[in-house]
Scaffold this motif. Structure first.
Motif, PDB file in Angstrom:
ATOM      1  N   ILE A 104      -6.780  -8.294   1.215  1.00  0.00           N
ATOM      2  CA  ILE A 104      -6.452  -7.355   0.099  1.00  0.00           C
ATOM      3  C   ILE A 104      -6.854  -7.891  -1.168  1.00  0.00           C
ATOM      4  CG2 ILE A 104      -4.415  -7.191   1.756  1.00  0.00           C
ATOM      5  CD1 ILE A 104      -2.255  -8.808   0.142  1.00  0.00           C
ATOM      6  N   ILE A 105      -6.403  -6.913  -2.213  1.00  0.00           N
ATOM      7  CA  ILE A 105      -6.607  -6.752  -3.058  1.00  0.00           C
ATOM      8  C   ILE A 105      -4.655  -6.774  -4.328  1.00  0.00           C
ATOM      9  CG2 ILE A 105      -8.941  -6.826  -3.269  1.00  0.00           C
ATOM     10  CD1 ILE A 105      -8.457  -3.989  -4.713  1.00  0.00           C
ATOM     11  N   HIS A 106      -4.619  -7.365  -4.949  1.00  0.00           N
ATOM     12  CA  HIS A 106      -3.506  -7.232  -5.992  1.00  0.00           C
ATOM     13  C   HIS A 106      -3.852  -6.370  -7.373  1.00  0.00           C
ATOM     14  CE1 HIS A 106       0.780  -8.121  -6.919  1.00  0.00           C
ATOM     15  NE2 HIS A 106       0.131  -8.093  -8.592  1.00  0.00           N
ATOM     16  N   LEU A 107      -3.018  -5.515  -7.769  1.00  0.00           N
ATOM     17  CA  LEU A 107      -3.273  -4.473  -8.753  1.00  0.00           C
ATOM     18  C   LEU A 107      -2.123  -5.376  -9.235  1.00  0.00           C
ATOM     19  CD1 LEU A 107      -4.419  -2.385 -10.754  1.00  0.00           C
ATOM     20  CD2 LEU A 107      -3.017  -0.698  -9.159  1.00  0.00           C
ATOM     21  N   GLU A 108      -2.792  -6.594 -10.117  1.00  0.00           N
ATOM     22  CA  GLU A 108      -1.524  -7.053 -11.368  1.00  0.00           C
ATOM     23  C   GLU A 108      -0.958  -5.771 -12.463  1.00  0.00           C
ATOM     24  OE1 GLU A 108       0.351 -10.109 -12.816  1.00  0.00           O
ATOM     25  OE2 GLU A 108      -0.318  -9.766 -11.168  1.00  0.00           O
ATOM     26  N   ASP A 109      -2.269  -5.313 -13.176  1.00  0.00           N
ATOM     27  CA  ASP A 109      -1.308  -4.110 -14.016  1.00  0.00           C
ATOM     28  C   ASP A 109      -1.997  -2.753 -14.394  1.00  0.00           C
ATOM     29  OD1 ASP A 109       0.613  -5.728 -14.775  1.00  0.00           O
ATOM     30  OD2 ASP A 109      -0.588  -6.945 -16.041  1.00  0.00           O
ATOM     31  N   LEU A 110      -2.047  -2.087 -13.989  1.00  0.00           N
ATOM     32  CA  LEU A 110      -2.584  -0.739 -14.215  1.00  0.00           C
ATOM     33  C   LEU A 110      -1.959  -0.237 -15.983  1.00  0.00           C
ATOM     34  CD1 LEU A 110      -4.006   1.411 -13.750  1.00  0.00           C
ATOM     35  CD2 LEU A 110      -1.743   2.873 -11.916  1.00  0.00           C
TER      36      LEU A 110
END
Length: 159
Positions: free
Chosen positions: A79-85
């Motif tokens: 999976i990937i983690h979106l740390e910040d948008l």
């Protein structure tokens, strides 16, 4: 608006850090940012890349970022983690957040990940509504658990 979404480059790190600091102030944690431009350069563009970042650019200035890193789910696999948008305050409502999120989802699909995870602070109602509108599930029955450096030291001293 005529912004452009592209992978971040090492020369963007100062502007990326400025957006990270803007987010920290928005989240009432203005003094919490410890990462430096040098850290971002090393960790995102060095020999061992720890993250991948997309930037939204307008007239040569970085006005938004989406920073991701790989994770592994014992139930799902990669999976990937979106740390910040992060979208600069002056750009909110312009569609830039959607464009950055679109790029992250395309990136995840290209990587073949099974899921994209991220957190949103519960009092940021516009962000919660934005993510739900995009089809994301906001799991309100889970709590984020962290050990910071002091917590790790304390933990290790008590085993």
């Amino acid at each position: 608006m005529n912004y452009k979404i592209r992978p971040a480059q090492e020369g963007d790190c100062a502007q990326i850090l400025a957006l990270i600091q803007e987010l920290a102030i928005f989240e009432k944690e203005g003094d919490a940012v410890e990462v430096t431009v040098e850290d971002l350069k090393r960790d995102g563009f060095g020999n061992e890349k720890l993250f991948h970042c997309f930037v939204g650019e307008l007239d040569g200035a970085v006005v938004g970022i989406a920073l991701t890193f790989p994770r592994y789910s014992t139930w799902k696999g990669p999976i990937i983690h979106l740390e910040d948008l992060i979208v600069a305050e002056k750009m909110r409502g312009s569609g830039l957040g959607t464009a950055l999120l679109n790029e992250v989802v395309k990136y995840g699909k290209e990587l073949g990940v099974k899921r994209i995870n991220w957190e949103v602070i519960d009092w940021n109602t516009p962000a919660v509504k934005f993510y739900e509108k995009k089809g994301a599930r906001v799991l309100r029955d889970w709590d984020v658990v962290q050990l910071d450096e002091a917590g790790m030291e304390n933990y290790l001293n008590n085993i």
